[in-house]
Design an enzyme around this catalytic site. Sequence first.
Site, PDB file in Angstrom:
ATOM      1  N   ASP A  27       0.500  -7.604   1.382  1.00  0.00           N
ATOM      2  CA  ASP A  27       0.832  -6.136   1.818  1.00  0.00           C
ATOM      3  C   ASP A  27       2.181  -5.833   1.762  1.00  0.00           C
ATOM      4  OD1 ASP A  27       0.272  -3.315   2.086  1.00  0.00           O
ATOM      5  OD2 ASP A  27      -0.166  -3.302   3.928  1.00  0.00           O
ATOM      6  N   HIS A  56       0.822  -0.880   0.128  1.00  0.00           N
ATOM      7  CA  HIS A  56      -0.035  -0.181  -0.296  1.00  0.00           C
ATOM      8  C   HIS A  56       1.002   0.986  -0.095  1.00  0.00           C
ATOM      9  CE1 HIS A  56       0.388  -0.058   4.456  1.00  0.00           C
ATOM     10  NE2 HIS A  56       0.742   1.042   4.356  1.00  0.00           N
ATOM     11  N   SER A  69       4.668   2.982   8.242  1.00  0.00           N
ATOM     12  CA  SER A  69       4.200   1.408   6.987  1.00  0.00           C
ATOM     13  C   SER A  69       5.395   1.139   6.673  1.00  0.00           C
ATOM     14  CB  SER A  69       3.550   1.957   5.945  1.00  0.00           C
ATOM     15  OG  SER A  69       1.610   1.375   6.912  1.00  0.00           O
TER      16      SER A  69
END
Length: 339
Positions: free
Chosen positions: A113, A83, A190
């Site tokens: 992911d 992402h 992230s």
Amino acid sequence: MFEPLQPFSAVLTLDAESASQGPGAKPSTDADLLDDYSRTVSDVVERVGPSVVRIDVKRGGRPAGSGSGVIVSSDGLALTNSHVVQGSRVVALTTLEGRELQARVLGDDPDTDLALLRVEADVSLPMARLGDSSKLKRGQIAIAIGNPLGFDASVTAGVISALGRSLQSRTGRMIEDVVQTDAALNPGNSGGPLVSSAGEIVGINTAVIMGAQGICFAVASNTANFVAGEIARHGRVRRAYIGVGAATTAIPRRIALRLELEQATGARLLNVDQAGPAAHAGLLSGDIIIALDGKTVTSVGELLRALDAEKINRTVPVDVLRRSERLRVWIGPVERPAA
């Protein structure tokens, strides 16, 4: 609601031995204990910090988001979240010392992911090594290093809160074997690493729950290692598919003893796609898979890793427990449909 993180994290595992002064010895005061803890955290940050990078994504020449990543090979291979790259083919990396580099997205896997990048320049960069996430234990200390909300090189600490969690990916499929931590993570974290006290990556930070405090998640390093290898070889992750939903479950001790099983857990089938290979082979909801193609299966994560590209269009044996009996069926996995 799960909210993907967006930048830079590393996490530490502090074993009881690392908090002691030697075999059988303990710090004499709370201050000594805290000093040992602080030194362990600082040492890991110094070792792993230089391998963590900021990732910036642009569209049409304009900033479209940022995140974190970690260099896993000195020649410029880096892991981050799918992402974070947002389907881009090229992203910008910035090292801890401020060096700006361009990187190509070798491939990304929305189902976990994860994405693998390669720096385009001929470089030699500080790297961190992928460790074995199966050796993690709840309560081990976790340290996050990153640029949450744009604050570069921030450090937070917490613990490993739980193991073996499942987390829904953006594709709707479940990411298995997820590590839960309470190390503070925010948008901008992230794609950063979870790191042990040995300086090994044990997870890639991926998400937080909006409105919750101290509930954050990382994709386990064993999953990251598998995904990186598949992307490096094939440019994508090819997976075998048998058409089941499953969860890790304990095997009743009396059954394990009677059947002379060494394992204590397996993968219980929660549902079986009636049009899939598992149903055609005769598997039923409630069956517990304990081995596939001769390899022991003790968890959903192991089952997913066992269903690799080599199993596609082959007929392989699957050992299951049905009620209290051990059965063997033969199944023909097919290639998993693209998300």
